[in-house]
Design an enzyme around this catalytic site. Structure first.
Site, PDB file in Angstrom:
ATOM      1  N   GLY A  14       0.768  -1.236   0.000  1.00 26.93           N
ATOM      2  CA  GLY A  14       0.000   0.000   0.000  1.00 26.93           C
ATOM      3  C   GLY A  14       0.798   1.283   0.000  1.00 26.93           C
ATOM      4  O   GLY A  14       0.203   2.366   0.014  1.00 26.93           O
ATOM      5  N   GLY A  19      -1.167   0.152  -4.920  1.00 24.41           N
ATOM      6  CA  GLY A  19      -1.539   0.128  -3.512  1.00 24.41           C
ATOM      7  C   GLY A  19      -1.732   1.520  -2.944  1.00 24.41           C
ATOM      8  O   GLY A  19      -2.722   1.798  -2.258  1.00 24.41           O
ATOM      9  N   ALA A  88       0.215  -6.680  -2.803  1.00 22.86           N
ATOM     10  CA  ALA A  88       1.684  -6.597  -2.853  1.00 22.86           C
ATOM     11  C   ALA A  88       2.245  -7.474  -3.965  1.00 22.86           C
ATOM     12  O   ALA A  88       1.802  -8.609  -4.176  1.00 22.86           O
ATOM     13  CB  ALA A  88       2.273  -7.020  -1.509  1.00 22.86           C
ATOM     14  N   SER A 140      -3.254 -10.296 -12.919  1.00 25.22           N
ATOM     15  CA  SER A 140      -2.642  -9.559 -14.032  1.00 25.22           C
ATOM     16  C   SER A 140      -3.135 -10.145 -15.344  1.00 25.22           C
ATOM     17  O   SER A 140      -3.509 -11.327 -15.413  1.00 25.22           O
ATOM     18  CB  SER A 140      -1.113  -9.681 -13.974  1.00 25.22           C
ATOM     19  OG  SER A 140      -0.505  -9.147 -15.143  1.00 25.22           O
ATOM     20  N   TYR A 153       6.268 -15.058 -12.957  1.00 29.70           N
ATOM     21  CA  TYR A 153       5.280 -14.035 -12.628  1.00 29.70           C
ATOM     22  C   TYR A 153       3.923 -14.398 -13.228  1.00 29.70           C
ATOM     23  O   TYR A 153       2.886 -14.353 -12.560  1.00 29.70           O
ATOM     24  CB  TYR A 153       5.756 -12.688 -13.162  1.00 29.70           C
ATOM     25  CG  TYR A 153       4.796 -11.529 -12.958  1.00 29.70           C
ATOM     26  CD1 TYR A 153       4.852 -10.760 -11.806  1.00 29.70           C
ATOM     27  CD2 TYR A 153       3.847 -11.202 -13.927  1.00 29.70           C
ATOM     28  CE1 TYR A 153       3.978  -9.683 -11.621  1.00 29.70           C
ATOM     29  CE2 TYR A 153       2.975 -10.139 -13.752  1.00 29.70           C
ATOM     30  CZ  TYR A 153       3.049  -9.382 -12.598  1.00 29.70           C
ATOM     31  OH  TYR A 153       2.179  -8.331 -12.416  1.00 29.70           O
ATOM     32  N   LYS A 157       0.373 -15.245 -11.287  1.00 31.47           N
ATOM     33  CA  LYS A 157      -0.833 -14.440 -11.483  1.00 31.47           C
ATOM     34  C   LYS A 157      -1.990 -15.273 -12.012  1.00 31.47           C
ATOM     35  O   LYS A 157      -3.162 -15.005 -11.685  1.00 31.47           O
ATOM     36  CB  LYS A 157      -0.533 -13.266 -12.410  1.00 31.47           C
ATOM     37  CG  LYS A 157       0.427 -12.239 -11.813  1.00 31.47           C
ATOM     38  CD  LYS A 157      -0.115 -11.650 -10.506  1.00 31.47           C
ATOM     39  CE  LYS A 157       0.729 -10.499 -10.007  1.00 31.47           C
ATOM     40  NZ  LYS A 157       0.191  -9.894  -8.766  1.00 31.47           N
TER      41      LYS A 157
END
Length: 284
Positions: A14, A19, A88, A140, A153, A157
């Site tokens: 955040g 975030g 995150a 994503s 990655y 996702k």
């Protein structure tokens, strides 16, 4: 009336990017927010700027105890938890599969996937007794189609998107909604970090990244954190009370595919013709 008045949210990651944009959006709509992030200086500064309705806790989401501590902080300070936004993330390990560093792989999965699981786990512990809650997970477009991110990655996702669907079915009887947001090319430091840029240098590079990306989405611009924050606000609000188990794409149309005009322009260019002249005509 503000859409999140007096509700309590935890937003991981955040302190910056998506975030930070969501922290600001939630606070403006009346929420009380725990900013859970590794970046202590940025997180503290943001909490001080926004005032007593926010608080910061340095949090590594790959460490379950630290995620549990963020939930404990929300409960001890405000007595409830209405929204858990597991946001995150970072680009993680990349490179050819045969050269994959498994320690870096574990770290990547620890943040991108394990952190989402543990965030949901500890949020549900307090949401179930309350009989309601909202869990939002950042996935994503890289988890929906190939070619938008490194293999590890992208795999993480994809797992986040499907985990969100499966968890939504599990938690629906408890009035807990679970959804994923799948951002497209959003201007954050996830693109500057792999270039070794930090701080002011990273901020200065964002316009160049924007220039590289802005013509890609059919809507003609890069995404910005507020685009995702707006979606996260809607999902957290009562306006989305009948929405669960979805992986919502926010990408300016990238995943719809290229515009048909691009095909004709490429064809014309290959023949040395003016691209503007290459358009389908009636009867063609």
């Amino acid at each position: 009336m503000s859409r999140l008045q007096d509700r309590v949210a935890i937003i991981t990651g955040g302190a910056s990017g998506i975030g930070e944009g969501t922290v600001r959006k939630y606070a403006a709509e009346g929420a009380r927010v725990v900013i859970a992030d590794l970046q202590e200086a940025r997180g503290q500064q943001l909490a001080e700027e926004l005032g007593p309705q926010t608080t910061f806790l340095q949090t590594d989401v790959s460490d379950e105890a630290q995620v549990a501590a963020a939930v404990d902080l929300a409960m001890s300070r405000w007595g409830r938890l209405d929204v858990m936004f597991n946001n995150a993330g970072f680009g993680g390990v990349s490179g050819p599969i045969e050269d994959l560093d498994m320690e870096a792989y574990d770290r990547t999965m620890g943040v991108l996937l394990r952190g989402v699981f543990t965030g949901a786990k500890h949020a549900v512990k307090v949401m179930k007794p309350a009989g309601k809650g909202v869990i939002i997970n950042t996935a994503s477009i890289a988890g929906l189609q190939s070619g938008f991110g490194p293999v590890t990655y992208s795999a993480a996702k994809a797992a986040v998107a499907h985990f969100s669907r499966c968890l939504a079915a599990e938690l629906a009887p408890f009035n807990i909604r679970v959804n994923a947001i799948c951002p497209g090319l959003v201007l954050t430091h996830i693109f500057t970090n792999p270039l070794g840029l930090q701080g002011a240098a990273a901020d200065a590079a964002l316009p160049r990244i924007d220039a590289a990306f802005s013509s890609w989405p059919p809507l003609g611009r890069s995404g910005v954190p507020e685009d995702i924050a707006n979606t996260a606000l809607w999902l957290a609000s009562d306006e989305a009370s009948y929405v669960t188990g979805q992986a919502i794409v926010v990408d300016g149309g990238i995943t719809t595919g290229p515009r048909s005009s691009e095909m004709w322009e490429r064809l014309a260019t290959s023949f040395g013709m003016d691209p503007a002249a290459a358009r389908p005509r009636p009867g063609n």
